[in-house]
Design a protein around this motif. Structure first.
Motif, mmCIF file in Angstrom:
data_model
loop_
_atom_site.group_PDB
_atom_site.id
_atom_site.type_symbol
_atom_site.label_atom_id
_atom_site.label_comp_id
_atom_site.label_asym_id
_atom_site.label_seq_id
_atom_site.Cartn_x
_atom_site.Cartn_y
_atom_site.Cartn_z
ATOM 1 N N ILE A 93 0.853 -1.179 0.000
ATOM 2 C CA ILE A 93 0.000 0.000 0.000
ATOM 3 C C ILE A 93 0.896 1.238 0.000
ATOM 4 N N ARG A 94 0.603 2.193 -0.868
ATOM 5 C CA ARG A 94 1.423 3.410 -1.023
ATOM 6 C C ARG A 94 2.893 3.055 -1.237
ATOM 7 N N ARG A 95 3.124 2.060 -2.085
ATOM 8 C CA ARG A 95 4.467 1.611 -2.453
ATOM 9 C C ARG A 95 5.250 1.020 -1.284
ATOM 10 N N LYS A 96 4.561 0.716 -0.230
ATOM 11 C CA LYS A 96 5.219 0.118 0.931
ATOM 12 C C LYS A 96 4.680 -1.294 1.120
ATOM 13 N N ARG A 97 5.592 -2.271 1.195
ATOM 14 C CA ARG A 97 5.189 -3.660 1.392
ATOM 15 C C ARG A 97 5.117 -3.975 2.887
ATOM 16 N N ILE A 98 4.008 -4.558 3.264
ATOM 17 C CA ILE A 98 3.787 -4.932 4.669
ATOM 18 C C ILE A 98 3.855 -6.451 4.788
ATOM 19 N N TYR A 99 4.747 -6.929 5.604
ATOM 20 C CA TYR A 99 4.940 -8.360 5.798
ATOM 21 C C TYR A 99 3.874 -8.910 6.736
ATOM 22 N N LEU A 100 3.212 -9.991 6.330
ATOM 23 C CA LEU A 100 2.091 -10.552 7.096
ATOM 24 C C LEU A 100 2.431 -11.896 7.751
ATOM 25 N N GLY A 101 3.651 -12.381 7.556
ATOM 26 C CA GLY A 101 4.065 -13.613 8.224
ATOM 27 C C GLY A 101 4.254 -14.795 7.293
#
Length: 215
Positions: free
Chosen positions: A181-189
Protein backbone atom coordinates in the motif's frame (compact mmCIF):
# COMPACT_ATOMS: atom_id res chain seq x y z
CA UNK A 1 32.45 -22.47 -88.37
CA UNK A 2 29.91 -20.11 -86.81
CA UNK A 3 31.20 -16.51 -86.61
CA UNK A 4 31.59 -15.13 -83.09
CA UNK A 5 29.22 -12.25 -82.40
CA UNK A 6 30.90 -8.96 -81.47
CA UNK A 7 28.71 -6.20 -79.98
CA UNK A 8 31.52 -3.74 -79.26
CA UNK A 9 30.32 -0.17 -79.81
CA UNK A 10 26.65 -1.11 -79.92
CA UNK A 11 24.05 0.65 -77.80
CA UNK A 12 21.57 -1.14 -75.56
CA UNK A 13 19.24 1.32 -73.86
CA UNK A 14 21.54 3.65 -71.94
CA UNK A 15 24.50 1.29 -72.20
CA UNK A 16 27.26 1.17 -74.83
CA UNK A 17 29.35 -2.02 -75.02
CA UNK A 18 33.03 -1.00 -74.73
CA UNK A 19 34.86 -4.33 -74.76
CA UNK A 20 34.43 -7.99 -73.98
CA UNK A 21 35.76 -9.09 -70.60
CA UNK A 22 36.19 -12.37 -68.76
CA UNK A 23 33.14 -14.62 -68.93
CA UNK A 24 30.99 -15.55 -65.95
CA UNK A 25 30.39 -19.25 -66.21
CA UNK A 26 29.10 -19.90 -69.72
CA UNK A 27 28.00 -16.28 -70.26
CA UNK A 28 30.06 -13.86 -72.33
CA UNK A 29 30.26 -10.44 -70.67
CA UNK A 30 30.92 -6.90 -71.80
CA UNK A 31 32.17 -3.82 -69.99
CA UNK A 32 29.64 -1.09 -70.71
CA UNK A 33 29.46 2.63 -70.11
CA UNK A 34 26.14 4.14 -69.08
CA UNK A 35 24.81 7.52 -70.20
CA UNK A 36 24.97 8.62 -66.55
CA UNK A 37 28.77 8.07 -66.55
CA UNK A 38 28.92 4.80 -64.59
CA UNK A 39 30.38 1.57 -65.91
CA UNK A 40 28.96 -1.91 -65.51
CA UNK A 41 29.89 -5.44 -66.57
CA UNK A 42 26.84 -7.12 -68.13
CA UNK A 43 26.25 -10.57 -69.64
CA UNK A 44 25.91 -10.20 -73.41
CA UNK A 45 22.62 -12.10 -73.43
CA UNK A 46 21.09 -9.57 -70.98
CA UNK A 47 22.06 -6.73 -73.30
CA UNK A 48 20.71 -8.37 -76.44
CA UNK A 49 17.39 -9.48 -74.94
CA UNK A 50 16.79 -6.07 -73.30
CA UNK A 51 16.93 -7.35 -69.74
CA UNK A 52 19.63 -4.83 -68.79
CA UNK A 53 19.33 -1.30 -70.17
CA UNK A 54 21.38 0.77 -67.72
CA UNK A 55 23.85 0.56 -64.85
CA UNK A 56 20.84 0.60 -62.52
CA UNK A 57 20.07 4.31 -62.69
CA UNK A 58 17.02 3.74 -64.90
CA UNK A 59 15.41 1.47 -62.32
CA UNK A 60 16.17 3.94 -59.50
CA UNK A 61 14.60 6.77 -61.47
CA UNK A 62 11.49 4.74 -62.24
CA UNK A 63 11.14 3.72 -58.58
CA UNK A 64 11.72 7.28 -57.40
CA UNK A 65 9.07 8.61 -59.78
CA UNK A 66 6.46 6.65 -57.81
CA UNK A 67 7.26 8.82 -54.81
CA UNK A 68 7.00 12.21 -56.50
CA UNK A 69 3.52 13.09 -55.21
CA UNK A 70 3.91 16.63 -53.93
CA UNK A 71 2.96 16.83 -50.26
CA UNK A 72 4.08 20.43 -49.84
CA UNK A 73 1.59 22.40 -47.74
CA UNK A 74 -0.40 19.34 -46.74
CA UNK A 75 -1.16 18.67 -43.12
CA UNK A 76 -0.77 15.36 -41.27
CA UNK A 77 -1.83 15.54 -37.64
CA UNK A 78 0.26 18.33 -36.13
CA UNK A 79 2.72 18.36 -39.04
CA UNK A 80 2.66 20.72 -42.02
CA UNK A 81 4.87 19.71 -44.95
CA UNK A 82 7.31 22.49 -45.88
CA UNK A 83 9.33 20.91 -48.68
CA UNK A 84 10.95 17.73 -49.90
CA UNK A 85 14.11 17.00 -47.95
CA UNK A 86 17.50 16.67 -49.57
CA UNK A 87 18.11 13.54 -47.52
CA UNK A 88 17.64 10.01 -48.76
CA UNK A 89 16.22 6.93 -47.11
CA UNK A 90 18.65 3.99 -47.03
CA UNK A 91 16.57 2.18 -49.69
CA UNK A 92 16.59 5.35 -51.85
CA UNK A 93 13.02 4.50 -52.91
CA UNK A 94 11.09 6.53 -50.34
CA UNK A 95 10.73 10.30 -50.33
CA UNK A 96 11.59 12.26 -47.21
CA UNK A 97 9.75 15.49 -46.37
CA UNK A 98 10.73 18.34 -44.10
CA UNK A 99 7.78 19.20 -41.85
CA UNK A 100 7.03 21.81 -39.21
CA UNK A 101 5.16 20.73 -36.11
CA UNK A 102 2.56 22.90 -34.41
CA UNK A 103 4.91 23.11 -31.43
CA UNK A 104 7.54 24.77 -33.66
CA UNK A 105 9.97 21.89 -34.17
CA UNK A 106 11.10 20.95 -37.68
CA UNK A 107 11.57 17.27 -38.53
CA UNK A 108 12.22 15.07 -41.59
CA UNK A 109 9.64 12.31 -42.10
CA UNK A 110 9.24 9.49 -44.62
CA UNK A 111 6.34 10.05 -47.02
CA UNK A 112 4.85 6.64 -46.15
CA UNK A 113 4.89 7.49 -42.43
CA UNK A 114 2.92 10.65 -43.18
CA UNK A 115 0.37 9.17 -45.57
CA UNK A 116 -0.26 6.11 -43.39
CA UNK A 117 -0.73 8.23 -40.28
CA UNK A 118 2.21 6.62 -38.49
CA UNK A 119 3.86 9.99 -37.75
CA UNK A 120 1.60 12.84 -36.64
CA UNK A 121 4.02 15.11 -34.79
CA UNK A 122 7.66 15.68 -33.94
CA UNK A 123 6.98 13.38 -30.93
CA UNK A 124 5.29 16.06 -28.82
CA UNK A 125 1.94 14.33 -29.47
CA UNK A 126 3.09 11.28 -27.51
CA UNK A 127 4.47 13.47 -24.75
CA UNK A 128 1.24 15.45 -24.51
CA UNK A 129 -0.87 12.30 -24.50
CA UNK A 130 1.35 10.84 -21.81
CA UNK A 131 0.96 13.97 -19.69
CA UNK A 132 -2.81 14.01 -20.27
CA UNK A 133 -2.98 10.37 -19.17
CA UNK A 134 -0.94 11.20 -16.08
CA UNK A 135 -3.30 14.09 -15.25
CA UNK A 136 -6.33 11.86 -15.71
CA UNK A 137 -4.84 9.16 -13.49
CA UNK A 138 -3.99 11.69 -10.81
CA UNK A 139 -7.49 13.20 -10.91
CA UNK A 140 -9.57 10.03 -11.20
CA UNK A 141 -7.51 7.00 -10.19
CA UNK A 142 -5.23 8.29 -7.46
CA UNK A 143 -6.69 8.55 -3.97
CA UNK A 144 -4.54 9.62 -1.03
CA UNK A 145 -1.42 8.54 -2.91
CA UNK A 146 -2.87 5.13 -3.81
CA UNK A 147 -3.37 4.15 -7.47
CA UNK A 148 -6.35 1.94 -6.75
CA UNK A 149 -6.54 0.06 -10.12
CA UNK A 150 -3.34 -1.69 -8.99
CA UNK A 151 -5.22 -3.03 -6.00
CA UNK A 152 -7.37 -5.04 -8.41
CA UNK A 153 -4.52 -6.27 -10.60
CA UNK A 154 -4.21 -9.99 -11.26
CA UNK A 155 -1.71 -12.35 -9.71
CA UNK A 156 1.66 -12.46 -11.46
CA UNK A 157 2.03 -15.32 -13.94
CA UNK A 158 5.26 -16.47 -12.28
CA UNK A 159 3.72 -16.74 -8.81
CA UNK A 160 3.83 -20.48 -7.95
CA UNK A 161 1.01 -20.23 -5.38
CA UNK A 162 -1.54 -18.72 -7.77
CA UNK A 163 -2.59 -16.29 -5.03
CA UNK A 164 -1.77 -12.59 -5.14
CA UNK A 165 0.57 -11.46 -2.36
CA UNK A 166 1.61 -14.98 -1.38
CA UNK A 167 4.91 -16.56 -2.33
CA UNK A 168 6.92 -19.56 -1.16
CA UNK A 169 9.88 -18.91 1.10
CA UNK A 170 12.65 -21.08 -0.32
CA UNK A 171 14.58 -21.31 2.92
CA UNK A 172 11.72 -22.61 5.08
CA UNK A 173 9.34 -23.93 2.45
CA UNK A 174 6.54 -21.96 4.08
CA UNK A 175 4.06 -19.59 2.50
CA UNK A 176 4.99 -15.95 2.88
CA UNK A 177 2.15 -13.40 2.84
CA UNK A 178 2.49 -9.67 2.22
CA UNK A 179 0.49 -6.69 0.99
CA UNK A 180 1.55 -3.40 -0.62
CA UNK A 181 0.00 0.00 0.00
CA UNK A 182 1.42 3.41 -1.02
CA UNK A 183 4.47 1.61 -2.45
CA UNK A 184 5.22 0.12 0.93
CA UNK A 185 5.19 -3.66 1.39
CA UNK A 186 3.79 -4.93 4.67
CA UNK A 187 4.94 -8.36 5.80
CA UNK A 188 2.09 -10.55 7.10
CA UNK A 189 4.07 -13.61 8.22
CA UNK A 190 5.01 -17.14 7.14
CA UNK A 191 2.55 -20.02 7.26
CA UNK A 192 2.90 -23.76 6.95
CA UNK A 193 -0.48 -24.05 5.20
CA UNK A 194 -1.54 -22.08 2.12
CA UNK A 195 -5.05 -21.49 3.45
CA UNK A 196 -3.64 -19.76 6.54
CA UNK A 197 -1.56 -17.43 4.36
CA UNK A 198 -4.62 -16.72 2.22
CA UNK A 199 -6.65 -15.90 5.32
CA UNK A 200 -4.00 -13.45 6.54
CA UNK A 201 -3.88 -11.80 3.12
CA UNK A 202 -7.68 -11.48 3.00
CA UNK A 203 -7.76 -9.78 6.40
CA UNK A 204 -5.05 -7.36 5.27
CA UNK A 205 -6.98 -6.56 2.07
CA UNK A 206 -10.05 -5.68 4.14
CA UNK A 207 -7.91 -3.36 6.26
CA UNK A 208 -5.66 -1.71 3.64
CA UNK A 209 -7.37 -2.06 0.24
CA UNK A 210 -11.10 -2.16 0.82
CA UNK A 211 -11.45 1.51 1.90
CA UNK A 212 -10.02 2.67 -1.45
CA UNK A 213 -11.99 0.21 -3.57
CA UNK A 214 -15.27 1.24 -1.93
CA UNK A 215 -14.45 4.93 -1.77
Amino acid sequence: MRKKIDITGQRFGRLIAVQEVSSKGHHRCYLCTCDCGNTKIVPMDNLRNGKTKSCGCLNREMTSSKNTIDLTGKRFGRLTVLRRSGGHHKTQTKAIWTCQCDCGNVVDVLSTNLTRGETKSCSCWKKDNGYALFQYDRSHLLVDGVFFPLLKSRVRFDNPTGVKGITIDRASGKYRASITIRRKRIYLGRYAKLQDAVRARKIAEDIYHKPYLEG
